[in-house]
Design a protein around this motif. Structure first.
Motif, PDB file in Angstrom:
ATOM      1  N   THR A  21       0.834  -1.203   0.000  1.00 43.17           N
ATOM      2  CA  THR A  21       0.000   0.000   0.000  1.00 43.17           C
ATOM      3  C   THR A  21       0.866   1.249   0.000  1.00 43.17           C
ATOM      4  OG1 THR A  21      -1.664  -1.221   1.258  1.00 43.17           O
ATOM      5  CG2 THR A  21      -1.890   1.169   1.173  1.00 43.17           C
ATOM      6  N   VAL A  22       1.962   1.214   0.759  1.00 44.12           N
ATOM      7  CA  VAL A  22       2.868   2.364   0.787  1.00 44.12           C
ATOM      8  C   VAL A  22       3.474   2.607  -0.597  1.00 44.12           C
ATOM      9  CG1 VAL A  22       5.035   3.238   1.748  1.00 44.12           C
ATOM     10  CG2 VAL A  22       3.383   2.106   3.238  1.00 44.12           C
ATOM     11  N   GLY A 324      -5.334  -1.144  -3.702  1.00 45.07           N
ATOM     12  CA  GLY A 324      -5.265  -0.039  -4.658  1.00 45.07           C
ATOM     13  C   GLY A 324      -6.109   1.145  -4.241  1.00 45.07           C
ATOM     14  N   LEU A 325      -7.330   0.883  -3.781  1.00 39.00           N
ATOM     15  CA  LEU A 325      -8.212   1.972  -3.359  1.00 39.00           C
ATOM     16  C   LEU A 325      -7.656   2.692  -2.139  1.00 39.00           C
ATOM     17  CD1 LEU A 325     -11.711   0.284  -3.842  1.00 39.00           C
ATOM     18  CD2 LEU A 325     -10.793   2.230  -5.127  1.00 39.00           C
ATOM     19  N   ALA A 326      -7.177   1.915  -1.165  1.00 33.77           N
ATOM     20  CA  ALA A 326      -6.606   2.544   0.029  1.00 33.77           C
ATOM     21  C   ALA A 326      -5.368   3.363  -0.324  1.00 33.77           C
ATOM     22  CB  ALA A 326      -6.256   1.476   1.066  1.00 33.77           C
ATOM     23  N   GLY A 327      -4.493   2.781  -1.147  1.00 32.03           N
ATOM     24  CA  GLY A 327      -3.293   3.504  -1.545  1.00 32.03           C
ATOM     25  C   GLY A 327      -3.610   4.737  -2.375  1.00 32.03           C
ATOM     26  N   SER A 328      -4.621   4.649  -3.235  1.00 30.01           N
ATOM     27  CA  SER A 328      -4.996   5.798  -4.065  1.00 30.01           C
ATOM     28  C   SER A 328      -5.544   6.928  -3.210  1.00 30.01           C
ATOM     29  CB  SER A 328      -6.037   5.371  -5.106  1.00 30.01           C
ATOM     30  OG  SER A 328      -5.510   4.395  -5.974  1.00 30.01           O
ATOM     31  N   THR A 329      -6.367   6.580  -2.219  1.00 30.44           N
ATOM     32  CA  THR A 329      -6.963   7.608  -1.358  1.00 30.44           C
ATOM     33  C   THR A 329      -5.882   8.345  -0.568  1.00 30.44           C
ATOM     34  OG1 THR A 329      -8.988   6.299  -1.171  1.00 30.44           O
ATOM     35  CG2 THR A 329      -8.634   8.039   0.473  1.00 30.44           C
ATOM     36  N   VAL A 330      -4.999   7.580   0.066  1.00 34.84           N
ATOM     37  CA  VAL A 330      -3.928   8.207   0.843  1.00 34.84           C
ATOM     38  C   VAL A 330      -2.961   8.948  -0.091  1.00 34.84           C
ATOM     39  CG1 VAL A 330      -2.028   7.786   2.446  1.00 34.84           C
ATOM     40  CG2 VAL A 330      -4.133   6.452   2.626  1.00 34.84           C
ATOM     41  N   GLY A 331      -2.687   8.361  -1.256  1.00 38.59           N
ATOM     42  CA  GLY A 331      -1.782   8.999  -2.209  1.00 38.59           C
ATOM     43  C   GLY A 331      -2.321  10.307  -2.736  1.00 38.59           C
ATOM     44  N   LEU A 332      -3.631  10.365  -2.961  1.00 40.45           N
ATOM     45  CA  LEU A 332      -4.245  11.615  -3.424  1.00 40.45           C
ATOM     46  C   LEU A 332      -4.088  12.705  -2.368  1.00 40.45           C
ATOM     47  CD1 LEU A 332      -5.911  13.147  -5.529  1.00 40.45           C
ATOM     48  CD2 LEU A 332      -7.974  12.218  -4.472  1.00 40.45           C
ATOM     49  N   ALA A 333      -4.303  12.329  -1.101  1.00 37.52           N
ATOM     50  CA  ALA A 333      -4.131  13.307  -0.020  1.00 37.52           C
ATOM     51  C   ALA A 333      -2.672  13.749   0.091  1.00 37.52           C
ATOM     52  CB  ALA A 333      -4.615  12.716   1.306  1.00 37.52           C
TER      53      ALA A 333
END
Length: 847
Positions: A21-22, A324-333
């Motif tokens: 995820t990171v 992917g969804l978790a990583g995308s959400t944190v990555g967007l922030a």
């Protein structure tokens, strides 16, 4: 049912999926941050230009056939003052005023230029609709010796109202009394504009090379009159040679070059962001491969209780989608922070020039790209492991252990084919000419790289075995076991090392290209620098005065001071730049032997370099249809061809036109630099002659070479900094693989502890394995990158750019290998500590 299964799988393996995820977060944050950065910068400039053009409904200017190119200085021809009275008489015009602008830079108390570029001088206007200046303190300039300065520049120069202020002009320096401070609009760009305003009657004398003219006329429409109608009415009244455009179009044209720069920056950054995403995909693939391999019994039980192959596949892909969804959400922030970091990085690269970076903008494309990239890449990386999971038979639930290793025959065959194809393409590219050969060589290097990645599992056995020998010999039993663990799973070792291989291969390739570029430029400048000194502006957009050339030429002992003017015209439908001057003098100064024709050219005749002539198929006597910037159509004639030097820097002219004839069409053609043959003159005498122009810099040959090397170094530092992100993501992959390996080997580690292996030996074993895997990735990456860099350099050397020197930075490559070993040590810290802390009895009972 499947949703519950997916959620339980994510919860059960959350620790194992964390680093994957990171990796997704890192790649997505870079992509989203790039889009947020470019959108914010674009919006800031858009608002700034809208602010500067507010109140202007129509602009009257001289006609031009083509606009200035990206980063070029191309002054507009002047508008006669008589046109102002004509415009004011047009029905629908509420107000109109002529605009006078030019170069004016405030000089601080230490004699240095102050303020952001470009430094601009204007005639003061009290009209709030047609002028962006807003007085904040003091009074406007009214007398010839008065000036008002923007508040930011005055603060930086430590000037207060009433002080005597020195201002650098094209005419030289002048002293004025500071009467007022003002702001320029109210956008984020306001603090990045350096402006000096003079009395309306004084400004034309100080700023314009053609007093009694305007740069343009700005018009305010009467209430209820749209811009298009006013434009048409004004255009109908104008004499030939002038044109009217709407205020909106004028603003768009001003913003256009900056928007193009922003697009280039965005594309440049996105390339590196996608590299980071690609490297992250290896981590995701490796994670799910190891998870599937370690869950053979669990997945077989699912098949045994009735789950179909499709359901097993969807369960694994569902876990990937969750990651992917978790990583995308944190990555967007996190992208917002990356955007701010990119702004800081760009300011550092541009020498501290502050960007007009306003409130962050979150564009829709950034949100879409974040979830598309994060989710789709994760799903794509998990497809192969998911399909393998679906092929696990129900009977496997009765067996202990993990899935048996798969043969490498397919990957070896594919790798051999890719290597053969890549070698063929690269050879064809090296044998070819020009851009076609370079494209073939580029395609060949890409295919070669794919071949190396495919072959990496097979290569891991001999290479890792060789790299592990020192650890086995000098590391004791822990070193031997760590080296053997690195050999245990060739696919896993290759997948882990591939992420590092990609990053270091790119760094190596770029290093060789940049080092070769620097060495080639140095050699070319040794041959091309025919002048003893060059006089240039502080930057590419700082104008060079013709008066400065005259002052230098008047210094006793100076043999020549040649202003290098840029002429622009259209030839065969393409806008081209030439050097305008005395043709014979330019050929002699730059030591360019004439091969065909004559150097005595006049009017619309041209001298062209041999490389240009060959590329365009021009010969002496050939006529080419063309057009000057003022719209005058002419047939240009090739009068001569000279031997030019292919160069990576614009040191010698590639095309020459006679200045005496060209100046009729473009009297204000910009001077890029002054070439000075000093003769018996000393540097101190030249600097004294240039003292009235503190905006100009006198450089000797060594300084010119140092400046070129500095530009290359800054570019390399930027690229290297961006590529380091992919290496950091690769380091996460090593941590992730080791952590998963510790989980898989829990029972094995417990048994080792039971038979007497100490905690420190466990930690050393994990560290040795990590270092061996890292060194494998480094050796493969540096070796592959060296081959790719050499191939690309040789392909470029055969082109027009002239990168003829091959330079390999051996010290930097050795540092990359050492850094990889350090990455292995650091990456092993957490997994090694975790392994050492395992409870012996619980570990033995696991399984």
């Amino acid at each position: 049912m499947m949703v519950k299964l997916v959620l339980r799988g994510l919860a059960a393996h959350r620790a194992r999926l964390l680093l994957s995820t990171v990796a997704v977060v890192a790649g997505v944050a870079f992509v989203a941050g790039t889009l947020i950065f470019s959108a914010t910068l674009d919006r800031s400039f858009e608002r700034a230009f809208d602010d500067l053009g507010r109140g202007t409904d129509t602009v009257v200017r001289s006609q031009r056939s083509f606009a200035a190119g990206l980063g070029e200085r191309a002054p507009s021809r002047p508008v006669p003052a008589s046109a102002l009275a004509t415009v004011r008489r047009v029905p629908g015009v509420a107000r109109a005023q002529g605009v006078v602008t030019g170069f004016a830079a405030v000089v601080d108390r230490r004699g240095a230029i102050t303020g952001a570029e470009p430094q601009t001088g204007v005639a003061w206007s009290d009209d709030p609709d047609l002028s962006p200046t807003r007085l904040t303190a003091g009074s406007p300039p009214r007398a010839p010796d008065e000036v008002a300065v923007d508040a930011t520049t005055a603060r930086d120069a430590e000037y207060r109202i009433g002080d005597r202020v020195t201002v650098a002009l094209l005419l030289g320096t002048r002293a004025f009394r500071l009467t007022g401070l003002f702001t320029v609009g109210d956008s984020a760009l306001s603090d990045s504009i350096s402006m000096a305003a003079f009395a309306p009657d004084t400004a034309p004398v100080l700023l314009s090379e053609h007093p009694g003219t305007f740069e343009r006329i700005v018009v305010r429409a009467a209430d209820g009159v749209p811009q298009e109608r006013l434009r048409d009415a004004v255009a109908a009244a104008l004499p030939p040679g002038l044109e009217a455009v709407t205020g909106a179009r004028a603003v768009a044209e001003q913003a256009g070059p900056l928007q193009e720069i922003i697009k280039v920056i965005r594309t440049f950054l996105l390339v590196f962001a996608l590299i980071a995403v690609f490297v992250g995909s290896f981590i995701i693939f490796n994670t799910f491969t190891m998870l599937v391999g370690g869950r053979v019994r669990e997945l077989a039980l699912l098949r045994a209780v009735g789950a179909s192959r499709g359901q097993v596949t969807r369960s694994v892909l569902g876990e990937a989608a969750g990651v992917g969804l978790a990583g995308s959400t944190v990555g967007l922030a996190a992208g917002a922070g990356v955007a701010v970091g990119l702004a800081t990085l760009m300011e550092a690269v541009t020498g501290g020039e502050e960007l007009p970076f306003g409130t962050l903008v979150l564009p829709v494309p950034a949100v879409v790209a974040a979830y598309a990239v994060g989710t789709l890449v994760t799903l794509a990386a998990a497809v192969v492991p998911a399909r393998r999971a679906a092929r696990i038979p129900p009977v496997a639930a009765l067996r202990e252990g993990t899935a048996p290793p798969r043969p490498l025959r397919g990957r070896v065959l594919g790798g051999c084919l890719a290597l053969a194809a890549g070698t063929g393409l690269a050879a064809a590219g090296l044998a070819g000419d020009g851009n076609a050969g370079l494209r073939l060589a580029g395609a060949g290097t890409a295919v070669l790289f794919v071949g190396v990645v495919l072959m990496s599992p097979a290569l891991s056995r001999p290479v890792v075995g060789l790299l592990g020998r020192p650890f086995a010999r000098f590391g004791g039993s822990a070193g031997r076991m760590g080296a053997r663990n690195a050999l245990r799973e060739p696919r896993q070792t290759a997948a882990t090392a591939s992420a590092l291989t990609i990053g270091l291969a790119l760094i190596t390739t770029v290093s060789i290209i940049v080092q070769s570029l620097a060495s080639s430029v140095d050699r070319q400048l040794d041959a091309a620098l025919t002048a003893d000194y060059q006089v240039t502006g502080r930057s590419q957009i700082t104008p060079v005065s013709a008066g400065a050339a005259e002052a230098v030429a008047a210094v006793p002992g100076v043999r020549s001071a040649i202003p290098i003017r840029t002429a622009r015209f259209r030839l065969d439908g393409t806008v081209r730049a030439a050097t305008a001057g005395t043709p014979g003098e330019l050929l002699a100064h730059f030591r360019l032997p004439l091969r065909q024709g004559t150097a005595s050219v006049h009017g619309d005749e041209l001298l062209v370099g041999r490389s240009v002539a060959e590329a365009r198929g021009w010969t002496v006597g050939r006529t080419v249809p063309g057009e000057y910037q003022d719209g005058t159509r002419r047939t240009f004639r090739i009068a001569g061809v000279y031997a030019d030097r292919p160069s990576l820097t614009p040191s010698a002219p590639t095309m020459i036109i006679d200045w005496a004839g060209y100046r009729v069409r473009d009297p204000d053609a910009p001077i890029g630099r002054i070439e000075v043959s000093a003769g018996d003159a000393h540097r101190a005498s030249l600097e004294a002659a240039l003292a009235p122009w503190p905006n100009l810099v006198l450089k000797d040959r060594a300084q010119v070479k140092d400046d070129a090397a500095g530009d290359i170094d800054r570019f390399f530092t930027l690229v290297l900094g961006l590529l380091v992100l992919s290496v950091l993501v690769a380091a996460l992959g090593i941590v992730n693989t080791l952590a998963l390996a510790v989980t898989e080997r829990t029972r094995e580690i417990g048994l080792l502890r039971a038979v007497g292996m100490q905690r420190r030996q466990i930690r050393r074993m994990i560290r040795c394995e990590a270092v061996v895997v890292s060194l494998f990735g480094a050796v493969l990456g540096v070796g592959t990158g060296t081959v790719l860099g050499v191939v690309l350099q040789r392909a470029i050397a055969d082109g027009d750019a002239g990168m003829e020197v091959l330079a390999v930075p051996y010290g930097l490559l050795a540092l990359c290998v050492a850094a990889a070993a350090a990455i292995g040590v650091v990456a092993a810290v957490w997994p090694a500590a975790r392994a050492a802390r395992l409870d012996v009895l619980q570990a033995i009972a696991t399984g």
